[in-house]
Motif scaffolding. Structure first.
Motif, mmCIF file in Angstrom:
data_model
loop_
_atom_site.group_PDB
_atom_site.id
_atom_site.type_symbol
_atom_site.label_atom_id
_atom_site.label_comp_id
_atom_site.label_asym_id
_atom_site.label_seq_id
_atom_site.Cartn_x
_atom_site.Cartn_y
_atom_site.Cartn_z
ATOM 1 N N UNK A 107 -3.392 -11.351 12.414
ATOM 2 C CA UNK A 107 -3.998 -10.657 13.666
ATOM 3 C C UNK A 107 -3.072 -10.858 14.729
ATOM 4 N N UNK A 108 -2.277 -11.877 14.952
ATOM 5 C CA UNK A 108 -1.149 -12.019 16.081
ATOM 6 C C UNK A 108 -0.336 -10.980 16.165
ATOM 7 N N UNK A 109 0.166 -10.258 14.887
ATOM 8 C CA UNK A 109 0.927 -9.279 15.251
ATOM 9 C C UNK A 109 0.177 -8.080 15.465
ATOM 10 N N UNK A 110 -1.387 -7.756 15.079
ATOM 11 C CA UNK A 110 -2.145 -6.800 15.807
ATOM 12 C C UNK A 110 -2.268 -6.963 17.498
ATOM 13 N N UNK A 111 -2.289 -8.212 17.750
ATOM 14 C CA UNK A 111 -2.409 -8.458 19.087
ATOM 15 C C UNK A 111 -1.071 -7.981 20.043
ATOM 16 N N UNK A 112 -0.104 -8.178 19.399
ATOM 17 C CA UNK A 112 1.421 -7.918 19.848
ATOM 18 C C UNK A 112 1.488 -6.490 19.902
ATOM 19 N N UNK A 113 0.965 -5.815 18.902
ATOM 20 C CA UNK A 113 1.235 -4.227 18.836
ATOM 21 C C UNK A 113 0.435 -3.691 19.852
ATOM 22 N N UNK A 114 -0.841 -4.046 20.131
ATOM 23 C CA UNK A 114 -1.671 -3.512 21.263
ATOM 24 C C UNK A 114 -1.562 -3.867 22.535
ATOM 25 N N UNK A 115 -0.657 -4.977 22.654
ATOM 26 C CA UNK A 115 -0.166 -5.288 24.129
ATOM 27 C C UNK A 115 1.277 -4.609 24.447
ATOM 28 N N UNK A 116 1.691 -4.113 23.388
ATOM 29 C CA UNK A 116 3.088 -3.432 23.608
ATOM 30 C C UNK A 116 2.953 -1.953 24.210
ATOM 31 N N UNK A 117 4.154 -1.454 24.517
ATOM 32 C CA UNK A 117 3.852 -0.152 25.347
ATOM 33 C C UNK A 117 3.622 1.076 24.023
ATOM 34 N N UNK A 118 4.109 0.657 22.932
ATOM 35 C CA UNK A 118 4.106 1.568 21.840
ATOM 36 C C UNK A 118 2.641 1.477 21.543
ATOM 37 N N UNK A 119 1.884 0.446 21.282
ATOM 38 C CA UNK A 119 0.330 0.401 21.050
ATOM 39 C C UNK A 119 -0.372 0.963 21.904
ATOM 40 N N UNK A 121 0.523 3.179 24.204
ATOM 41 C CA UNK A 121 0.720 4.900 24.325
ATOM 42 C C UNK A 121 0.182 5.510 23.139
ATOM 43 N N UNK A 122 0.257 5.002 21.984
ATOM 44 C CA UNK A 122 -0.377 5.765 20.838
ATOM 45 C C UNK A 122 -2.131 5.730 20.884
ATOM 46 N N UNK A 123 -2.617 4.766 21.484
ATOM 47 C CA UNK A 123 -3.997 4.863 21.628
ATOM 48 C C UNK A 123 -4.162 5.857 22.747
ATOM 49 N N UNK A 124 -3.478 6.049 23.729
ATOM 50 C CA UNK A 124 -3.540 6.909 25.021
ATOM 51 C C UNK A 124 -3.301 8.215 24.661
ATOM 52 N N UNK A 125 -2.499 8.444 23.401
ATOM 53 C CA UNK A 125 -2.401 9.903 22.983
ATOM 54 C C UNK A 125 -3.462 10.437 22.176
ATOM 55 N N UNK A 126 -4.306 9.550 21.462
ATOM 56 C CA UNK A 126 -5.311 9.962 20.868
ATOM 57 C C UNK A 126 -6.389 10.306 21.873
ATOM 58 N N UNK A 127 -6.529 9.408 22.880
ATOM 59 C CA UNK A 127 -7.441 9.726 24.009
ATOM 60 C C UNK A 127 -7.089 11.180 24.546
ATOM 61 N N UNK A 375 -7.200 -2.250 15.225
ATOM 62 C CA UNK A 375 -7.374 -3.807 15.362
ATOM 63 C C UNK A 375 -7.519 -4.568 13.897
ATOM 64 N N UNK A 376 -7.494 -3.744 12.821
ATOM 65 C CA UNK A 376 -8.101 -4.341 11.589
ATOM 66 C C UNK A 376 -6.862 -4.653 10.775
ATOM 67 N N UNK A 377 -6.468 -5.827 10.473
ATOM 68 C CA UNK A 377 -5.166 -6.085 9.593
ATOM 69 C C UNK A 377 -5.431 -5.234 8.292
ATOM 70 N N UNK A 378 -6.365 -5.185 7.296
ATOM 71 C CA UNK A 378 -6.368 -4.637 6.215
ATOM 72 C C UNK A 378 -5.868 -3.127 6.299
ATOM 73 N N UNK A 379 -6.203 -2.439 7.518
ATOM 74 C CA UNK A 379 -5.720 -1.245 7.773
ATOM 75 C C UNK A 379 -4.502 -0.860 8.116
#
Length: 393
Positions: A107-119, A121-127, A375-379
């Motif tokens: 879950x820490x890795x998930x948080x790091x990804x979503x706090x990053x520019x890459x994370x 921007x990827x969500x922003x692209x889908x929006x 934000x789900x680790x199994x995915x």
């Protein structure tokens, strides 16, 4: 003594069986499980309870049981801000393309990804893709570049392969092994398919693009498909946007032409090869296989004069408009593959139909996608990182 009489009883019964079968017709001792009529087959013996022999084995089911969503988590999702569209920064040379690898384990890795520019921007692209499809029908004319047309034709080729590789005759209901042949052809052709639209100076990008593309259509060993694979397809499109191969002017066509064609291909793969839903939430999930078409489809219907979220219960509307509106098409497909009352097999979709307008539905689904998929680790443990979607902190 009890044991002796028990054995003697069986011995006596066996001894008389031949005589009784000769002298009279066999007695009816059971009930047919299909028609309820009498049958000569003895009913099955009563199984001993676990306590009489041994405790039940401990095992983890392949798919998670259908557990109702945690209301606290649901509340947290709804209180979160709606993700906003972002411009995708185009990568500039010198390029350092690399084989993308998995990075997320906790879950820490998930948080790091979503706090990053890459994370972000990827969500922003889908929006941004969702916004580009707002108030549009699938058939509405839009800018179609040579690249998007080529990608559509690639997906049509993949669809044609299904006809060339018929399902194998097998007893198992799920997971037809012929899918592995289809997937092997996909993997072997990945590079040549990318070459069909990549400009000369970006041909080296195939090393990074092919893994995303190959993992967008399901898993060959498990013969399953789920929202993680769908997310890989979105990641592949995002990488093309990062390379400048598709621009914002292409976004409407990316959804209405490319993604719609991808969805058609996936449904055919699911039905022909009986793909197992990967990590399904069971009856409490939004859908066994997909999430993004509900986001794009709800965006289409924002401010529609006549069709409201509750319109999914109107059969005439579904029959007449499912070809033009992704959300309605998804509802039709769910009704086709699932039997029984809609509220029972799809309670989440049934609940959403009570939301007053499509703007709220779209915002809620975007928040839910971020929380329940991204934000789900199994995915996300299968999500790939390279030079275009960076893992750098």
């Amino acid at each position: 003594m009890e044991e002796e009489s028990h054995n003697h009883h069986h011995h006596h019964e066996n001894h008389n069986t031949p005589n009784s079968s000769q002298s009279q017709s066999p007695p009816t001792t059971g009930t047919c499980c299909k028609c309820g009529g009498p049958t000569t087959f003895a009913p099955p013996p009563i199984s001993p309870s676990f306590s009489e022999i041994s405790p039940p084995p401990t095992y983890r089911p392949i798919r998670a049981p259908a557990v109702p969503p945690d209301p606290n988590i649901q509340r947290a999702i709804m209180l979160a801000p709606v993700p906003q569209p972002q411009h995708v920064p185009i990568a500039s040379p010198p390029f350092h393309f690399q084989i993308p690898i998995k990075r997320i384990q906790t879950p820490d890795d998930i948080r790091r990804f979503h706090d990053s520019d890459s994370g972000k921007n990827f969500v922003g692209f889908i929006v941004a893709l969702s916004e580009s499809f707002r108030c549009r029908k699938i058939s509405d004319p839009c800018h179609q570049s040579e690249t998007t047309n080529t990608i559509v034709s690639i997906i049509e080729t993949l669809t044609q392969w299904i006809d060339e590789i018929p399902p194998a005759q097998q007893a198992a209901r799920y997971g037809n092994i012929a899918y592995r042949t289809w997937h092997e052809r996909l993997v072997n052709s990945g590079e040549s398919l990318m070459f069909q639209f990549l400009p000369e100076n970006l041909r080296d990008a195939t090393v990074e693009l092919v893994p995303y593309f190959s993992d967008s259509f399901g898993n060959a060993s498990r013969i399953d498909y789920g929202t993680g694979h769908e997310t890989n397809f979105a990641a592949w499109l995002y990488c093309l946007a990062r390379l400048g191969v598709i621009g914002e002017e292409d976004y409407q066509a990316v959804v209405s032409r490319v993604f719609v064609k991808y969805l058609d291909l996936m449904r055919k793969l699911q039905l022909v090869y009986c793909l197992e839903p990967a990590g399904s939430h069971g009856v409490w999930g939004l859908d066994d296989y997909h999430f993004l078409p509900f986001i794009f489809g709800s965006s289409q219907l924002i401010d529609h004069k006549y069709m409201k979220p509750k319109s999914i219960h109107n059969r005439d509307i579904l029959d007449n408009f499912s070809n033009e509106y992704l959300y309605l098409g998804c509802i039709c497909f769910v009704m086709k593959v699932k039997k029984g009352h809609f509220a029972e097999h799809s309670p989440m979709l049934d609940d959403i139909s009570g939301v007053p307008n499509w703007k709220k539905v779209n915002g809620g689904l975007l928040k839910m996608y971020k929380a329940e998929v991204l934000e789900k680790v199994p995915i996300m443990q299968h999500f790939l990182f390279g030079s275009l979607i960076k893992w750098s902190f």
